[in-house]
Design a protein around this motif. Structure first.
Motif: not given
Lengths: 265, 221
Positions: B114-120, A31-39, B75-79
């Motif tokens: 769609y689900y949040d990548n972090q909190t699901r 959930y921090t893909t953009t930041g990871k690529e920047m890093f 920052d979300y994914y497809r369920g």
């Protein structure tokens, strides 16, 4: 009629038993893909210039080694590479017939305060400099150097925290601070500008490939779409080639332990 | 197992009976029928997606796109993606013992969250609804009072409506496509009210269809 219902019931049962799911979940974990690529691009930028500093230290060791031991040093520090010395004060690191890096010295050792060495990557347009500004302290300065698809600027201060003069980067303890930025040209596909500065000194010790602590503050701009992203990256620990990095971007923080190194040069 | 054997024996008798009908001159004129059906099908064929994927061969070039930073990273994914399977209505005018013509209306929907990548937790949904209508012809090659075997073919139009709600926005879209169904083997059991199944079939309605039908004799002779 009973037969018909029996048949229908069976067929409906087949339908019910068949799952309605036609595609499984993507289940992304980043959930921090953009930041990871920047890093990773920032880290690669620093690593590439630190690599040239490492070349300078090793060349200095090589130059100051008696001729009878030069081959031993070459095999130790430049295993797959050759060393060229066609002009006075000009040295080259060679891979087969290609010049990987050219170093022009001012006749002083890189460990001598006041020494200024110029170096240039194989296809770069400009020389950059490494200056010894104090005992075991150097400045790396890169100004508008165009190499491959990137236009680079960087200004680092590198301090060796060991008492002895370092023979090579990998063998000693260092702390690095500074800033840099890099821009891709239009020939690359995506025109991006990445600016960064160190928030805490990047710490290198011989047990790790690169850095075990320290961090960056990074800004990235998509020059075509006029987008901007901010991120921070912090080394939590490192062991050999592995490092644990905490990335923060878009208000989210994630720890990565399986990052690979981007490599420019 | 007994049922299957009985069904097999019945169909064998039916075949021989029909053969006799073809050989011997008809004693009575056939009375046309109105044939109505409602049914369900599983695994509907997503014509649009197949055609789209075939026409996008060149997209493989995207793999080599030099993207340095993904500024649009989600920052979300497809369920998991689900389907309602298809529900269809069928009308056939059976003009004679072996031929019928009519139309089919078919509905199928696909949906995913769609689900949040972090909190699901759920942060959005995608719903795609297909409504298809197409003319259908049916060839009944075994036609006995209580049992029929047939093949059918339909080809027509599909209207697709998509609603997509993600953390980055909400969008709706319409587009058109083709729809159809080809059945090599279909069975009906029953006289006026009957059950049917399309066993060897493919298309917008699915790979296996079942349902119930009603035959009404036309007054016109």
């Amino acid at each position: 009629m009973k037969n018909k219902l029996f048949l229908l019931a069976n067929l409906l049962l087949v339908l019910c038993l068949s799952s309605c799911e036609i595609e499984s979940s993507e289940c992304e974990s980043e959930y921090t893909t953009t930041g990871k690529e920047m890093f990773l691009h920032t880290e690669a930028h620093v690593v590439s210039w630190v690599g040239r500093f490492d070349d300078a230290l090793k060349l200095d060791t090589y130059m100051n080694t008696p001729d009878s031991l030069k081959e031993t040093i070459r095999q130790l520090y430049f295993t797959s590479f050759g060393i060229g010395h066609s002009k006075p004060n000009s040295w080259s690191v060679l891979l087969n017939a290609d010049t990987i890096c050219t170093v022009v010295t001012d006749s002083k050792s890189i460990h001598t305060v006041g020494a200024i060495w110029s170096f240039k990557m194989g296809n770069a347009n400009e020389f950059s400099t490494i200056s010894c500004i104090a005992p075991n302290k150097w400045q790396i300065k890169v100004v508008e150097v165009s190499s491959y698809h990137w236009l680079d600027n960087a200004d680092f201060e590198v301090v060796c925290t060991d008492v002895a003069a370092p023979p090579a980067f990998s063998d000693s303890h260092f702390e690095i601070s500074g800033q840099g930025n890099m821009t891709t040209g239009s020939s690359y596909g995506q025109r991006v500008n990445i600016k960064y500065k160190t928030t805490d000194n990047l710490v290198h010790d011989p047990s790790t490939f690169m850095f075990s602590s320290g961090g960056f503050e990074i800004e990235a701009f998509d020059l075509d779409k006029d987008k901007k992203e901010l991120a921070t990256g912090e080394y939590l620990k490192a062991m050999g080639d592995d490092r644990w990095v905490q990335i923060t971007s878009r208000g989210r923080t994630q720890i990565y332990s399986d990052l690979y190194y981007y490599q420019y040069y | 197992m007994k049922k299957i054997i009985v069904l097999f024996v019945i169909s064998s008798f039916a075949l021989s009976s029909v053969a006799q009908h073809w050989i011997l001159p008809f004693k009575h004129r056939y009375v046309p029928e109105h044939d109505f059906r409602i049914g369900f099908g599983i695994k509907p064929f997503e014509t649009d997606e197949v055609i789209e994927s075939l026409s996008n061969w060149n997209d493989i070039d995207d793999i080599y796109d030099n993207e340095i930073i993904d500024f649009d990273a989600r920052d979300y994914y497809r369920g998991a993606r689900y389907t309602t399977n298809s529900v269809f209505l069928d009308y056939i005018y059976q003009t004679n013992k072996w031929f019928g013509i009519g139309a089919t209306v078919n509905y199928v929907a696909y949906f995913n969250r769609y689900y949040d990548n972090q909190t699901r937790s759920s942060v959005g949904m995608n719903l795609i609804q297909h409504v298809s209508i197409y003319p259908t012809v049916r060839f009944t090659w075994v036609n006995t009072p209580g049992f029929r075997m047939y093949s059918s073919l339909g080809l027509g139009h599909r209207l697709v409506y998509e609603r997509d709600r993600t953390p980055s926005g909400f969008s709706t879209s319409w587009h058109n496509g083709i729809a159809g169904q080809m059945t090599l083997l279909g069975l009906t059991v029953g006289r006026k009210v009957y059950v049917f199944t399309d066993l060897c079939t493919v298309g917008s309605q699915g790979l296996l269809n079942v349902g119930i039908g009603y035959r009404m004799r036309s007054h016109r002779k």
